[in-house]
Design a protein around this motif. Structure first.
Motif, PDB file in Angstrom:
ATOM      1  N   LEU A  95      71.250  34.215  27.894  1.00 28.12           N
ATOM      2  CA  LEU A  95      70.269  35.393  27.274  1.00 28.12           C
ATOM      3  C   LEU A  95      70.998  35.967  26.018  1.00 28.12           C
ATOM      4  O   LEU A  95      70.452  36.252  24.819  1.00 28.12           O
ATOM      5  CB  LEU A  95      70.203  36.381  28.099  1.00 28.12           C
ATOM      6  CG  LEU A  95      68.995  36.085  29.123  1.00 28.12           C
ATOM      7  CD1 LEU A  95      68.670  37.056  30.500  1.00 28.12           C
ATOM      8  CD2 LEU A  95      67.487  35.707  28.737  1.00 28.12           C
ATOM      9  N   LEU A 140      70.646  39.656  22.058  1.00 28.13           N
ATOM     10  CA  LEU A 140      70.095  38.329  22.206  1.00 28.13           C
ATOM     11  C   LEU A 140      70.878  37.273  21.229  1.00 28.13           C
ATOM     12  O   LEU A 140      71.050  37.509  20.168  1.00 28.13           O
ATOM     13  CB  LEU A 140      68.720  38.381  21.988  1.00 28.13           C
ATOM     14  CG  LEU A 140      67.938  39.420  22.761  1.00 28.13           C
ATOM     15  CD1 LEU A 140      66.329  39.233  22.613  1.00 28.13           C
ATOM     16  CD2 LEU A 140      68.159  39.031  24.221  1.00 28.13           C
ATOM     17  N   SER A 152      68.221  32.371  22.483  1.00 33.27           N
ATOM     18  CA  SER A 152      68.004  33.118  23.822  1.00 33.27           C
ATOM     19  C   SER A 152      66.559  32.698  24.292  1.00 33.27           C
ATOM     20  O   SER A 152      65.500  33.072  23.262  1.00 33.27           O
ATOM     21  CB  SER A 152      68.210  34.436  23.424  1.00 33.27           C
ATOM     22  OG  SER A 152      67.644  35.305  24.952  1.00 33.27           O
TER      23      SER A 152
END
Length: 298
Positions: free
Chosen positions: A81, A92, A96
């Motif tokens: 992530l 991010l 992601s």
């Protein structure tokens, strides 16, 4: 009973990243199926442990979804992530699964950095919205070699990301360059700190590597004529029956010949090597087997 706080109902959990490193910990727990309205928890990044009975029983995401919750949610790790979760950077990362995976929440207009939502085709999941388009560069470089004898030539390679448009090198010895991949000559012994600053329209960044280049003195090499072969200048002194000085250069066999003046009366004379000269080979008299010899003529 009197004074008891009622169980919460009709909660809304959307666009969140919910993670625990312990797989036994519960990601989302409800006091009962009615604690969350159907669809009230969705579009989340989750782990695989839930409960609908106040933690008495643990169920998987698949079982949780049978109650009408989190039909668009998915399981993901921090490494999948975030940019750098080990150092608490929870923006991010590129690629992601949380990017453009959220649902529209009209009351949420920006992220924790103040970036307007959405930036892409949909809201991102989590507290940060991924910024699309160009980004500031991140500086990095390498040098080859990073150590050696003076004079040392080092080829530097730009390894920066983010498409920089300008480069500013500092080589640590007052030398500098604005070339992307420069070469630099170090002419003095020492350790040198190298820095590279890169820049584009979005910003700049600097990478500094302390004592990155080490330049050492050339080792002292003894001058042995036979090993060096041709091109050594040999200076000698004649003494005794014949006196004087002479000089000659060795041939391809590493040899040089000297001829003395005629001496009709005979006697002893001595030939002494005073010096051997060849660029890069300092003369070390103590390393030679013999530097002087005498000859007696009848």
């Amino acid at each position: 009973s009197k004074g008891k706080t009622p169980d919460p109902t009709d909660n809304l959990i959307k666009n969140n990243i919910l993670y625990t490193p312990d797989s036994a910990d519960i990601c989302i727990m409800a006091w009962g199926p009615g604690a969350l309205v159907a669809g009230g928890s969705d579009y989340n990044s989750v782990t695989n442990t839930f409960s609908v009975d106040d933690g008495k029983t643990k169920i998987s995401l698949a079982e949780w979804q049978t109650y009408g919750f989190d039909s668009h949610s998915f399981i993901a790790t921090p490494e999948e992530l975030f940019v750098d979760p080990a150092n608490d950077d929870y923006h991010l990362k590129a690629g992601s699964p949380a990017i453009d995976a959220g649902t529209t929440l009209a009351e949420v207009t920006d992220d924790l950095d103040g970036v307007a939502r959405p930036q892409g085709s949909a809201y991102d999941i989590g507290c940060y919205e991924a910024v699309s388009g160009p980004v500031p560069p991140t500086a990095d470089f390498s040098g080859n070699p990073t150590s050696g004898y003076v004079p040392l030539t080092v080829a530097f390679t730009d390894l920066s990301s983010g498409n920089p448009t300008s480069w500013d090198w500092s080589f640590g010895d007052t030398g500098a360059s604005t070339t992307q991949n420069p070469s630099h000559d170090y002419t003095s012994v020492g350790s040198y700190t190298v820095s590279l600053t890169v820049q584009n329209a979005q910003g700049s960044d600097t990478e500094t590597k302390p004592d990155y280049i080490t330049v050492s003195e050339q080792p002292q090499t003894s001058c042995h004529v036979g090993a060096i072969d041709m091109g050594v200048t040999v200076d000698i002194t004649w003494s005794g029956a014949v006196s004087g000085t002479d000089s000659g250069v060795t041939d391809s066999n590493g040899q040089v010949t000297f001829t003395s003046d005629r001496n009709k009366s005979g006697g002893t004379f001595t030939c002494t090597v005073d010096n051997l000269t060849k660029s890069g080979y300092p003369y070390q008299p103590g390393d030679n087997h013999e530097t002087s010899d005498s000859i007696t003529l009848p």
